[in-house]
Design an enzyme around this catalytic site. Structure first.
Site, PDB file in Angstrom:
ATOM      1  N   SER A  77     -19.378  -1.259 -30.368  1.00  0.00           N
ATOM      2  CA  SER A  77     -19.780  -0.732 -29.057  1.00  0.00           C
ATOM      3  C   SER A  77     -20.984  -1.519 -28.571  1.00  0.00           C
ATOM      4  O   SER A  77     -21.727  -2.087 -29.381  1.00  0.00           O
ATOM      5  CB  SER A  77     -20.168   0.745 -29.177  1.00  0.00           C
ATOM      6  OG  SER A  77     -21.476   0.869 -29.717  1.00  0.00           O
ATOM      7  N   ASP A  78     -21.191  -1.550 -27.268  1.00  0.00           N
ATOM      8  CA  ASP A  78     -22.489  -2.033 -26.777  1.00  0.00           C
ATOM      9  C   ASP A  78     -23.525  -0.988 -27.203  1.00  0.00           C
ATOM     10  O   ASP A  78     -23.182   0.138 -27.570  1.00  0.00           O
ATOM     11  CB  ASP A  78     -22.454  -2.226 -25.256  1.00  0.00           C
ATOM     12  CG  ASP A  78     -23.497  -3.251 -24.798  1.00  0.00           C
ATOM     13  OD1 ASP A  78     -24.456  -3.518 -25.552  1.00  0.00           O
ATOM     14  OD2 ASP A  78     -23.359  -3.779 -23.680  1.00  0.00           O
TER      15      ASP A  78
END
Ligand code: NAG
Ligand code: NAG
Ligand code: NAG
Ligand code: NAG
Ligand code: NAG
Ligand code: NAG
Ligand code: NAG
Ligand code: NAG
Ligand code: NAG
Ligand code: NAG
Ligand code: NAG
Ligand code: NAG
Length: 734
Positions: A263-264
């Site tokens: 994920s960011d």
């Protein structure tokens, strides 16, 4: 990713440790058995873990499993343009694939040397390949520009070089294509990236926003992909089973054991706090894991996965699936191998900041500069006697770290334009202080030339988009006033995109050079170009829009085609027809002609054509075996220069509205001498000729096609495709 520049420094400060396969307890685990496959080795490690231990491991700052001898590991590493290179936007302007590959090799060599010194991990969150859709975007400078074909070539070369070659046995480093998907807005007029819902049609999705990821996943086989903050059509990107399962893993078959998604940073948290997509945090982390996100950069997974598991919101097998991907990737990087038993472990400090890599940094900056206007003032020459007096004005004439843009590594040295000029002989450099009037100073000094070097004051940043693409009033005012003196005035446009039209229309402004963010040797490259040490041959990797463009379309309007209902005038050179500077434009210190070497066939039956990723079969006059379109380029001027042969397709085929044209091939020819010719070989694949219907299907249409060489057009080749339209790729529907 808020602490951008610190991330590199932080990574180098934190100790990383390789697992010790030579002693217990790890030596007892088959993960150390190099005779097994990477998947079997990873599986053995996971089999030895308890569920409690597993629940800890999908966090970027992995605590490892001390009981098993598995050390801590930080999945967060940054290497966007390395220690020795220029930001992607300038790299793209060079249109030089082999050079991009060489830069990728330097970045991965340096990254691996850091890793071998226990200073960093083996995966890096680079490259940023969202196409640069809107000139206001705060992170456009990190990308290779607006055109999907250029972005795809960049990915093919950069990612392949980062990972250690095509389908490497052992990864040199793991590259991460980001941000999946339709991510290109930070903070614009109250809309934040953390909670933004990008509304994208299937047509724009397949044709534009997804193209880079198709290249990463399907064609280049990147090891890792980062899901974005934003939602796409109502579903957060990091819990999106359509984009992840149906498209990425299903349609593009990105299913190798080692392929994983991160994920960011905080993006899983944002699903709950900003998108409000689930009623509680447990359902949020479970949704991300179930949709196929394997790593949380943030604290949600370590904090809430255990209770989500107790509530039965996901199966242990789903967690195992993520861990298998992650540890297979590390096994494939040689993480569990002894230094002797894998090929990249010998890289060390002697491979960092080498003279060769610094030469590349200068070369890419020189190749990426784009000459936009020249009345013959450039190149500057030194007088046969005495000194040339140069008056430097503008905010960036002594810029150093500013030239690197965001996400740069610490450079060994930074050479500003002033420093480079100061190293030349027979130059008197004059500069002005901020409180001095440029006009009075210019009149008083009567320099031979005035060089204004600046960037727009409203700088772009990771967390903010811009509101205007206009130079600040004082900036063109200073240029226009000194230009009235009649002293030759040269503009060097650095930093972000903005509208240079007042410099083009002002006959007193002699020349304009676009330099973007040219990196550690940017000042040297600018001075070398102004004085003709090198001849400029870069091309704009982005459209330069008129100032009013930003009032015509909202950043939140993701549409690419002109739309009379919303007033969207269209985006990128494919759809917007009133550019200040066109994508692909760039002048030289010489003139070129181009001629397409005749092709006997000008009509092709679609039913007889090969696979989409194969070139159009073009029997040429000279050799029947070639499949490239050959273009004969002649330098008719007096200066040796590189030349970028750009081929666009246009024509009457496919659904309305039709794009103005699309780039289908390019090649940078090196050092074409005065009076000499070189032949460019342009590979035009069927996929590059295809267009997309409203459902996103990629289709080869019958009709009349034109291949146009250069901007403006220097040569044209026409052909037709006959037969029935044929779907090359059926786009999965959501
Ligand atoms: C590792 O394997 C050796 C030999 O099979 C055995 O004697 C030892 O107890 C094992 N150690 C652990 C920590 O399981
Ligand atoms: C999970 O990680 C934390 C440290 O982040 C550690 O204190 C804890 O013991 C770990 N749990 C297990 C079961 O490994
Ligand atoms: C890196 O750490 C390993 C142990 O994890 C150690 O054997 C090695 O000497 C270290 N290398 C350097 C360059 O510090
Ligand atoms: C899908 O990918 C896997 C593993 O990368 C490969 O073995 C398989 O042949 C691919 N299937 C297709 C249809 O391309
Ligand atoms: C790394 O440095 C060593 C020693 O200088 C050299 O032999 C080797 O070729 C270098 N490797 C790379 C990939 O640059
Ligand atoms: C440019 O910067 C360098 C060091 O950063 C400094 O030594 C030099 O004086 C500066 N030049 C001018 C004209 O300000
Ligand atoms: C010419 O420039 C050199 C430095 O390049 C300087 O040493 C010299 O004094 C200058 N001469 C005049 C006449 O300004
Ligand atoms: C085209 O751009 C120019 C400025 O470069 C502007 O004056 C003109 O209004 C624009 N035309 C359209 C149709 O947008
Ligand atoms: C290029 O050609 C144009 C006219 O076709 C001419 O005006 C110009 O001087 C030439 N430029 C160079 C650098 O030869
Ligand atoms: C390229 O063009 C030049 C100049 O017209 C000509 O002399 C040369 O023969 C051409 N080369 C090829 C391969 O057609
Ligand atoms: C190129 O050189 C020739 C011969 O020296 C000269 O006649 C011509 O003017 C030059 N062209 C340009 C554009 O400088
Ligand atoms: C075109 O394709 C040929 C054959 O695959 C390859 O050798 C060449 O490098 C390609 N040219 C470019 C500019 O990509």
């Amino acid at each position: 990713m808020l602490l951008t520049t610190f991330a590199v420094l932080l990574a180098s400060a934190l100790a990383h440790e390789y697992p010790d396969c030579s002693s217990e307890p790890l030596s007892n685990n088959s993960v150390c058995d190099t005779s097994l496959s990477a998947r079997e080795r990873a599986q053995a490690l996971i089999d030895a873990m308890t569920i409690q231990e597993k629940l800890n491991l999908t966090h970027n700052n992995s605590p490892g499993v001390p009981r098993l001898g598995l050390p801590t590991y930080n999945w967060w590493g940054e290497a966007l343009h390395g220690v020795a290179a220029a930001p992607a936007i300038v790299m793209a302007a060079a249109f030089d694939d082999p050079l991009i590959y060489s830069i990728g090799e330097v970045i991965s060599t340096e990254a691996r040397a850091f890793s071998n010194a226990n200073k960093s991990g083996l995966d890096y969150w680079t490259p940023n390949i969202n196409p640069f859709r809107d000139p206001r975007w705060g992170r456009g400078q990190e990308t290779p520009g607006e055109d999907t074909y250029v972005v795809k070539r960049y990915i093919e070369n950069m990612v392949t070089a980062l990972q250690g070659g095509p389908e490497p046995e052992t990864y040199k480093i793991i590259a991460t294509c980001k941000h999946y998907t339709a991510y290109d807005m930070e903070f614009w007029q109250g809309n934040t990236r953390y909670g933004y819902d990008a509304k994208v049609s299937a047509q724009d999705m397949a044709e534009y926003y997804m193209q880079p990821f198709q290249q990463c996943a399907r064609d280049t086989k990147v090891g890792s992909i980062m899901c974005a903050y934003n939602s796409v059509n109502g579903v957060p990107s990091c819990a999106n089973s359509y984009t992840i399962e149906s498209v990425l893993r299903g349609h593009w078959n990105w299913t190798a054991d080692e392929n994983y998604i991160t994920s960011d940073c905080t993006a899983i948290q944002n699903i709950y706090t900003d998108h409000h997509a689930f009623p509680d945090r447990q359902q949020t982390v479970a949704a991300a894991l179930n949709s196929g996100v394997d790593i949380d950069c943030g604290y949600y997974n370590p904090t809430f996965l255990p209770s989500a598991y107790e509530q039965g919101l996901f199966e242990e097998a789903t967690l195992d699936r993520s861990l298998l991907r992650l540890y297979t990737a590390l096994v494939k990087s040689g993480y569990f191998n002894s230094a002797e038993s894998q090929p990249w472990r010998s890289l060390g400090w002697s491979n960092v900041s080498t003279p060769e890599s610094e030469d590349l940094a200068l070369q890419i900056a020189e190749e990426g500069l784009v000459l936009l206007k020249n009345d013959g003032t450039l190149p500057l020459s030194l007088p046969s006697e005495g000194n040339l007096t140069v008056l430097l004005i503008g905010g960036w004439f002594n810029a150093t770290s500013e030239m690197q843009g965001i996400y740069a590594g610490p450079a060994r040295t930074l050479v500003s334009p002033w420093m480079a000029l100061n190293n030349m002989s027979n130059i008197n450099i004059e500069t002005i202080q901020w409180y001095e009037s440029p006009l009075i100073k210019a009149n008083e000094l009567q320099p031979d030339v005035i060089v204004w070097i600046d960037a727009t004051h409203e700088g772009a940043e990771e967390t903010a988009d811009r509101n205007t693409i206009k130079w600040d009033l004082m900036q063109p005012d200073a240029v226009e006033s000194v230009a009235t003196t009649g002293i030759p005035t040269v503009v060097v446009h650095m930093g972000e995109q903005c509208d240079d039209s007042m410099f083009f229309s002002n006959a007193n402004v002699s020349a304009v050079l676009w330099a973007g963010y040219p990196g550690m040797f940017g000042g040297q490259a600018i001075i070398n170009t102004l004085f003709g040490e090198v001849a400029p041959a870069g091309r704009m990797p982005i459209t330069q829009y008129p100032t009013n463009y930003v009032n015509e379309v909202a950043m939140t309007d993701m549409g690419l085609r002109p739309d009379s209902e919303t007033g969207n005038p269209g985006r990128t050179y494919k759809w917007y027809d009133n550019a200040t500077v066109e994508f692909g434009f760039g002048l030289h210190y010489t003139n070129f002609t181009a001629e397409i070497i005749a092709v006997e066939t000008t009509s092709f039956d679609i039913a007889q054509l090969p696979h989409a990723r194969r070139p159009l079969p073009l029997p040429s006059r000279r050799s029947s075996s070639t499949s490239s379109l050959e273009v004969n380029v002649t330098n008719t001027g007096n200066t040796t220069s590189d030349y970028v042969a750009l081929a666009f397709v246009a024509g009457e085929y496919g659904p309305e509205p039709r794009p103005r044209k699309s780039l289908v091939a390019y090649q940078r020819l090196k050092g074409v001498e005065s009076g000499a010719s070189q032949t460019g070989a342009l590979n035009i694949t069927l996929g590059a000729l295809a267009r997309y219907d409203v459902s996103g299907n990629e289709i080869l249409y019958p009709g009349s096609y034109r291949i146009q060489i250069d901007v403006p057009v220097l040569a044209t080749w026409e052909f037709e495709l006959t037969g029935a339209e044929t779907v090359l790729d059926h786009w999965p529907q959501s």
